[in-house]
Design a protein around this motif. Structure first.
Motif, mmCIF file in Angstrom:
data_model
loop_
_atom_site.group_PDB
_atom_site.id
_atom_site.type_symbol
_atom_site.label_atom_id
_atom_site.label_comp_id
_atom_site.label_asym_id
_atom_site.label_seq_id
_atom_site.Cartn_x
_atom_site.Cartn_y
_atom_site.Cartn_z
ATOM 1 N N ARG A 248 26.597 9.595 -49.843
ATOM 2 C CA ARG A 248 26.995 9.133 -51.187
ATOM 3 C C ARG A 248 26.729 7.633 -51.361
ATOM 4 O O ARG A 248 26.376 7.184 -52.456
ATOM 5 N N PRO B 105 25.560 15.339 -50.864
ATOM 6 C CA PRO B 105 25.461 16.225 -49.697
ATOM 7 C C PRO B 105 24.904 17.594 -50.127
ATOM 8 O O PRO B 105 25.452 18.233 -51.027
ATOM 9 N N ASN C 7 31.750 22.126 -46.535
ATOM 10 C CA ASN C 7 31.555 20.791 -45.966
ATOM 11 C C ASN C 7 30.129 20.268 -46.157
ATOM 12 O O ASN C 7 29.267 20.981 -46.661
ATOM 13 N N SER C 8 29.931 19.019 -45.729
ATOM 14 C CA SER C 8 28.626 18.361 -45.883
ATOM 15 C C SER C 8 27.703 18.624 -44.703
ATOM 16 O O SER C 8 26.488 18.536 -44.836
ATOM 17 N N CYS D 171 22.107 18.948 -41.341
ATOM 18 C CA CYS D 171 22.462 18.121 -42.490
ATOM 19 C C CYS D 171 21.453 18.318 -43.614
ATOM 20 O O CYS D 171 20.248 18.435 -43.362
ATOM 21 N N GLU E 131 29.261 12.466 -45.151
ATOM 22 C CA GLU E 131 29.417 12.508 -46.619
ATOM 23 C C GLU E 131 29.462 11.096 -47.204
ATOM 24 O O GLU E 131 28.803 10.807 -48.211
ATOM 25 N N ASP F 207 31.717 14.945 -40.133
ATOM 26 C CA ASP F 207 31.462 15.395 -41.499
ATOM 27 C C ASP F 207 31.850 14.325 -42.522
ATOM 28 O O ASP F 207 31.109 14.062 -43.473
ATOM 29 N N LEU G 4 27.354 20.790 -49.232
ATOM 30 C CA LEU G 4 28.718 20.849 -49.759
ATOM 31 C C LEU G 4 28.765 21.744 -50.999
ATOM 32 O O LEU G 4 28.065 21.492 -51.983
#
Length: 259
Positions: A49, A55, A65-66, A95, A45, A41, A58
């Protein structure tokens, strides 16, 4: 309300989905016994980024979480944690990213080390079922044709199809209309048109199809605790064939190098 995308919007969606594909490729490099899903994770992320995107999962409706990381009997929406993956586990990594106002969404189920032949076959069949569904994401067909293709391929091998969790439209929102079930009847359901962008995501169980939500309020697992596989692509409905906007190329390059 189903939003039909312009050609320009589909190209922006492709960009978002290719970033998801590359992120899954980065995650693939880390998967081995002893690694934690929280480590996966963190890498995802950072990578998202670093590529000027956010993400997509998130804080989505409070998700912490991402990535969604769903291990073994967990079907979807597993929360990354500090528990190390073990030899013979499987982990579905889902994802999402938000880039240029459009979402990307894709998932891949990874084996950790050596898998048993029956689990290996479940993964193979689920991925095949995804592509059988995609073959039907063509203008003039109906949503039921996609679900029928996924269901028929999976059940012919003796597996069961999760019914409560479904695919969905993708665009400026992560989840848009229409819902895209992994079961159905040919010739039934919403008419598919050019400009529709949908996530097709078979969730296929080794045992029975029944699921339950765990006490964390997110994780979905099989009731019989037998393993479940999950593969997902975001596709644009085409006149003659579907246009797959996400990709497994980056994952499979990594897996080929590792084998």
């Amino acid at each position: 309300m189903i939003y039909l995308k312009t050609d320009e919007e589909i190209e922006l969606l492709r960009e978002s989905n290719l970033l998801v594909a590359k992120t899954l490729g980065e995650v693939a490099k880390l998967i081995k016994p002893g690694v934690t899903t929280l480590e996966l994770d963190k890498r995802a992320e950072e990578f998202i980024r670093d590529h000027d995107a956010i993400p997509g999962f998130l804080n989505y409706q409070g998700f912490p979480n991402s990535l969604c990381t769903s291990v073994n009997e967990q079907v979807v929406h597993g929360i990354p944690n500090k528990k190390p993956l073990k030899e013979g586990d499987i982990v579905s990594v889902d994802c999402g990213v938000l880039k240029n106002e459009f979402y990307g969404d894709s998932a891949y189920t990874f084996g950790v080390g050596q898998l048993s032949p029956e689990v290996e076959d479940l993964l193979k069949t689920t991925k095949e079922a995804l592509y059988k569904g995609i073959e039907n994401a063509v203008a003039g067909k109906r949503l039921g044709d996609i679900g029928y293709a996924v269901q028929r391929h999976s059940e012919a091998k003796g597996y069961s199809v999760v019914r409560e969790m479904v695919g969905h439209g993708v665009g400026k929102n992560l989840h848009e209309s229409p819902e895209v079930p992994n079961y159905g009847r040919r010739g039934y359901g919403v008419l598919l048109k050019p400009g529709m962008v949908i996530a097709i995501e078979p969730m296929i169980n080794l045992g029975k199809r029944n699921i339950v939500q765990e006490s964390d309020g997110w994780t979905i697992r099989t009731i019989d605790k037998m393993v479940s596989a999950h593969f997902e692509h975001t596709v644009a409905v085409g006149k003659n064939e579907a246009d797959i906007l996400s990709s497994f190329k980056f994952v499979e390059e990594v897996l080929t190098l590792q084998s």
